[in-house]
Design a protein around this motif. Structure first.
Motif, PDB file in Angstrom:
ATOM      1  N   SER A   2       0.761  -1.270   0.160  1.00 46.15           N
ATOM      2  CA  SER A   2      -0.218  -0.107  -0.009  1.00 46.15           C
ATOM      3  C   SER A   2       0.765   1.087  -0.064  1.00 46.15           C
ATOM      4  CB  SER A   2      -1.030   0.000   1.173  1.00 46.15           C
ATOM      5  OG  SER A   2      -1.654  -1.023   1.088  1.00 46.15           O
ATOM      6  N   ASN A   3       1.823   1.131   0.872  1.00 46.36           N
ATOM      7  CA  ASN A   3       2.708   2.370   0.942  1.00 46.36           C
ATOM      8  C   ASN A   3       4.200   2.107   0.941  1.00 46.36           C
ATOM      9  OD1 ASN A   3       0.589   4.566   1.605  1.00 46.36           O
ATOM     10  ND2 ASN A   3       0.368   2.927   3.186  1.00 46.36           N
ATOM     11  N   THR A   4       5.176   2.959   0.651  1.00 47.26           N
ATOM     12  CA  THR A   4       6.525   2.910   0.352  1.00 47.26           C
ATOM     13  C   THR A   4       7.183   4.189   1.345  1.00 47.26           C
ATOM     14  OG1 THR A   4       6.521   1.759  -1.781  1.00 47.26           O
ATOM     15  CG2 THR A   4       8.342   2.958  -0.964  1.00 47.26           C
ATOM     16  N   ILE A  59      12.762  10.263   4.132  1.00 46.67           N
ATOM     17  CA  ILE A  59      12.483  11.378   3.216  1.00 46.67           C
ATOM     18  C   ILE A  59      11.027  11.742   3.150  1.00 46.67           C
ATOM     19  CG2 ILE A  59      12.386  11.801   0.639  1.00 46.67           C
ATOM     20  CD1 ILE A  59      14.922  10.218   0.290  1.00 46.67           C
ATOM     21  N   ARG A  60      10.855  13.118   3.035  1.00 49.02           N
ATOM     22  CA  ARG A  60       9.579  13.900   3.225  1.00 49.02           C
ATOM     23  C   ARG A  60       9.158  14.171   1.685  1.00 49.02           C
ATOM     24  NH1 ARG A  60       8.034  12.099   8.303  1.00 49.02           N
ATOM     25  NH2 ARG A  60       9.744  12.083   9.659  1.00 49.02           N
ATOM     26  N   PHE A  61       7.928  14.120   1.303  1.00 45.64           N
ATOM     27  CA  PHE A  61       7.412  14.383   0.059  1.00 45.64           C
ATOM     28  C   PHE A  61       6.428  15.545   0.160  1.00 45.64           C
ATOM     29  CE2 PHE A  61       8.818   9.956   0.044  1.00 45.64           C
ATOM     30  CZ  PHE A  61       9.479   9.965  -1.335  1.00 45.64           C
ATOM     31  N   ASP A  62       6.638  16.661  -0.445  1.00 44.83           N
ATOM     32  CA  ASP A  62       5.747  17.858  -0.150  1.00 44.83           C
ATOM     33  C   ASP A  62       4.675  17.496  -1.471  1.00 44.83           C
ATOM     34  OD1 ASP A  62       7.107  19.223   1.637  1.00 44.83           O
ATOM     35  OD2 ASP A  62       8.651  19.771  -0.020  1.00 44.83           O
ATOM     36  N   HIS A 107       4.691  14.603   3.493  1.00 45.72           N
ATOM     37  CA  HIS A 107       4.516  13.148   3.958  1.00 45.72           C
ATOM     38  C   HIS A 107       5.692  12.178   3.903  1.00 45.72           C
ATOM     39  CE1 HIS A 107       0.197  14.252   2.941  1.00 45.72           C
ATOM     40  NE2 HIS A 107       0.678  14.911   1.928  1.00 45.72           N
ATOM     41  N   SER A 108       5.787  11.272   4.883  1.00 47.71           N
ATOM     42  CA  SER A 108       6.864  10.260   5.081  1.00 47.71           C
ATOM     43  C   SER A 108       6.391   9.213   4.132  1.00 47.71           C
ATOM     44  CB  SER A 108       7.352   9.966   6.179  1.00 47.71           C
ATOM     45  OG  SER A 108       6.291   9.435   6.937  1.00 47.71           O
ATOM     46  N   VAL A 109       5.306   9.013   3.519  1.00 50.28           N
ATOM     47  CA  VAL A 109       4.753   7.815   3.144  1.00 50.28           C
ATOM     48  C   VAL A 109       4.400   8.060   1.748  1.00 50.28           C
ATOM     49  CG1 VAL A 109       2.735   6.480   3.159  1.00 50.28           C
ATOM     50  CG2 VAL A 109       3.415   7.008   5.087  1.00 50.28           C
ATOM     51  N   TYR A 110       4.770   7.355   0.893  1.00 48.86           N
ATOM     52  CA  TYR A 110       4.657   7.431  -0.601  1.00 48.86           C
ATOM     53  C   TYR A 110       3.562   6.266  -1.037  1.00 48.86           C
ATOM     54  CZ  TYR A 110       6.266   8.711  -5.554  1.00 48.86           C
ATOM     55  OH  TYR A 110       6.332   9.187  -6.894  1.00 48.86           O
ATOM     56  N   VAL A 111       2.533   6.735  -1.549  1.00 51.05           N
ATOM     57  CA  VAL A 111       1.461   5.591  -1.984  1.00 51.05           C
ATOM     58  C   VAL A 111       2.046   4.785  -3.047  1.00 51.05           C
ATOM     59  CG1 VAL A 111      -0.777   5.110  -2.540  1.00 51.05           C
ATOM     60  CG2 VAL A 111      -0.293   7.060  -1.146  1.00 51.05           C
ATOM     61  N   SER A 112       2.181   3.612  -3.007  1.00 50.17           N
ATOM     62  CA  SER A 112       2.718   2.509  -3.818  1.00 50.17           C
ATOM     63  C   SER A 112       1.654   2.247  -5.104  1.00 50.17           C
ATOM     64  CB  SER A 112       2.882   1.011  -3.158  1.00 50.17           C
ATOM     65  OG  SER A 112       3.773   1.131  -2.267  1.00 50.17           O
ATOM     66  N   ALA A 113       1.706   3.557  -5.960  1.00 49.86           N
ATOM     67  CA  ALA A 113       0.712   3.629  -7.004  1.00 49.86           C
ATOM     68  C   ALA A 113       1.517   4.201  -8.289  1.00 49.86           C
ATOM     69  CB  ALA A 113      -0.644   4.394  -6.446  1.00 49.86           C
ATOM     70  N   GLY A 123       3.601   8.707  -9.827  1.00 45.30           N
ATOM     71  CA  GLY A 123       3.560   7.864  -8.657  1.00 45.30           C
ATOM     72  C   GLY A 123       3.205   8.327  -7.336  1.00 45.30           C
ATOM     73  N   GLY A 124       2.909   7.728  -6.226  1.00 50.18           N
ATOM     74  CA  GLY A 124       2.583   8.070  -5.141  1.00 50.18           C
ATOM     75  C   GLY A 124       1.235   9.094  -5.037  1.00 50.18           C
ATOM     76  N   PRO A 125       1.211  10.069  -4.137  1.00 52.76           N
ATOM     77  CA  PRO A 125       0.045  10.877  -4.102  1.00 52.76           C
ATOM     78  C   PRO A 125      -0.383  11.447  -5.458  1.00 52.76           C
ATOM     79  CG  PRO A 125       1.900  11.839  -2.769  1.00 52.76           C
ATOM     80  CD  PRO A 125       2.188  10.468  -3.115  1.00 52.76           C
ATOM     81  N   TRP A 126       0.778  11.806  -6.189  1.00 52.50           N
ATOM     82  CA  TRP A 126       0.554  12.447  -7.680  1.00 52.50           C
ATOM     83  C   TRP A 126      -0.141  11.628  -8.649  1.00 52.50           C
ATOM     84  CZ3 TRP A 126       4.934  13.005  -4.623  1.00 52.50           C
ATOM     85  CH2 TRP A 126       5.352  14.407  -4.100  1.00 52.50           C
ATOM     86  N   ALA A 127       0.023  10.046  -8.393  1.00 52.90           N
ATOM     87  CA  ALA A 127      -0.673   9.283  -9.202  1.00 52.90           C
ATOM     88  C   ALA A 127      -2.099   9.220  -8.785  1.00 52.90           C
ATOM     89  CB  ALA A 127       0.001   7.812  -9.060  1.00 52.90           C
TER      90      ALA A 127
END
Length: 443
Positions: free
Chosen positions: A17-19, A33-36, A42-48, A64-68
């Motif tokens: 679910s998450n990376t 690593i944080r993603f803006d 977010h420290s969680v990057y959705v596995s998508a 990928g991630g929340p951008w996906a």
């Protein structure tokens, strides 16, 4: 992607679910690593992954991630959305999937996903020059997982990013390494890692000698039951009946049940979108014309047609999380004219997942048997992952080991932290799945 210092150790917890990615410096400091995105970090990057074309024939672009998810929900282009693709890693029946005019193997999908992750992670990635430690399940998802095939695919994907030197470590071992820093004395520890697709367990004996952390592997076990499974139990008992499961349709002079196979697509929300292209949606429309309760199937059709699966599953997941703190919750999903509401009690939820809990318990017994110890000999139990907060799961471990021995870590970051720290350990090979911590026969 090549600016990171050689002293940096990267831990990659690639989940269903998450990376999560963690970096450890040689002074043992570790951080995720944080993603803006969307004004938040977010420290969680959705596995998508979401593939799309700006115009036909222009070539596929990928996010990928929340951008996906953002790209998918905006729906401005024809898209191909992939999530939970880790579940296909060990499947010999999965060869390729079509993305517009190109066939993608599993390693193609994973490599594309990792490239989006590295791009959004900024200049702190150095796959070619850093120590890379990647988590892997004790048991891969699927009915008959091919572990050798899964690892071949993992290595092929990471090699494309210059990380052919990556080490692979069992995910609960990564969590154990993170947890072991807290230990004040030698201890036998059971680590339970609950992910989205699998739950993994490791028993390890930790000791310190000369200031160095040492570990002896005693046993590993895993099972394909985790958070997604519990979500599906709610879908199956609350949502599916409201969308026509268990209802009937008329065929000539006979009344027949609506085929239950259509409702297996509700196991994960992204599978609903596939119904548009595999003929299932067309068959649902035909069934609705002869259904005794056509309004139920029409709501199912609306959810597929309007791509409402993500919103539906978000409501389901929120209800599951709320049941960890409340005795009952009011589940509600509204969208596209579809309105599904129900009160879910914790008692009902626990009855729906009872068989899953029993199978988790059997897997815990298996890892203790492999370790040749009893529950009384386990001094600490470290639980990680969001599903560890489900009361029925917690009770399983409290009944076997006692509340006083249970400890929890960050539900998302523990594994990645441990993996990054393993890269800086004196003998990192000992921790790898093909090194000193490989499972015994039958593991």
């Amino acid at each position: 992607m090549s600016s990171a210092s050689p002293a940096v150790s990267i831990g990659i917890d690639f989940g269903t679910s998450n990376t999560v990615i963690a970096l450890a410096a040689d002074d043992r400091r570790v951080e995720a690593i944080r993603f803006d995105h969307g004004g938040q970090r977010h420290s969680v990057y959705v596995s998508a992954l979401c593939f799309w074309e700006d115009r036909p024939g222009a070539g596929a672009q990928a996010e990928g991630g929340p951008w996906a998810i953002e790209q998918f929900l905006e729906g401005r282009h024809v898209y191909r959305f992939l999530q939970s693709f880790k579940t296909f890693a060990a499947s010999s029946s999965f060869n390729t999937t079509q993305v517009f005019r190109q066939r993608y193997k599993f390693e193609d999908i994973l490599a594309a996903f990792l490239r989006t992750l590295a791009r959004h992670g900024g200049d702190r990635f150095g796959f070619e020059t850093s120590t890379i430690t990647v988590g892997r399940p004790v048991r891969f998802a699927g009915g008959n997982p091919d572990e050798a095939l899964a690892m071949q695919r993992y290595r092929a994907a990471f090699e494309r990013l210059g990380a052919g030197h990556a080490r692979y470590v069992y995910e609960p071992v990564g969590a154990a390494f993170s947890f072991a820093r807290r230990l004040e004395r030698d201890a036998t520890v059971l680590v339970a890692d609950f992910g989205g697709g699998t739950s993994d367990f490791s028993v390890m004996r930790f000791s310190r000698k000369g200031g160095a952390l040492r570990a002896e592997p005693l046993g590993h076990a895993g099972i394909g039951i985790a958070g997604d499974t519990f979500d599906y139990r709610i879908v199956d008992h609350v949502v599916s009946p409201r969308l026509g499961k268990g209802s009937s349709f008329r065929s000539f002079d006979k009344v027949l049940p609506v085929p239950s196979g259509h409702y297996t697509n509700l196991a994960r929300w992204h599978q609903l979108a596939m119904m548009k292209s595999n003929g299932d949606l067309r068959e649902l429309r035909e069934l609705a014309r002869s259904a005794l309760k056509p309004e139920l199937l029409e709501d199912f059709i609306t959810i597929v047609d309007l791509d409402l699966g993500f919103s539906l599953y978000r409501a389901v997941s929120n209800a599951k999380v709320a049941l960890s703190a409340q005795d009952q919750v009011d589940f509600r999903f509204k969208g596209g004219g579809v309105d599904i509401g129900s009160t879910i009690t914790r008692k009902n939820f626990e009855s729906w997942i009872a068989d899953d809990i029993a199978r988790l318990g059997a897997t815990v017994d298996k890892v203790l048997g492999e370790a040749r110890i009893t529950a009384r000999e386990v001094e600490k139990v470290f639980l990680t992952g969001g599903t560890s907060f489900v009361p029925a799961v917690r009770k399983l471990f409290a009944d076997r080991f006692g509340n006083e021995r249970l400890m929890s870590g960050d539900q998302f970051e523990s594994i990645a932290y441990g993996l990054a720290l393993i890269g800086h350990s004196p003998d990192p090979h000992r921790w790898t799945a093909d090194g000193g911590l490989a499972p015994k026969a039958g593991g």
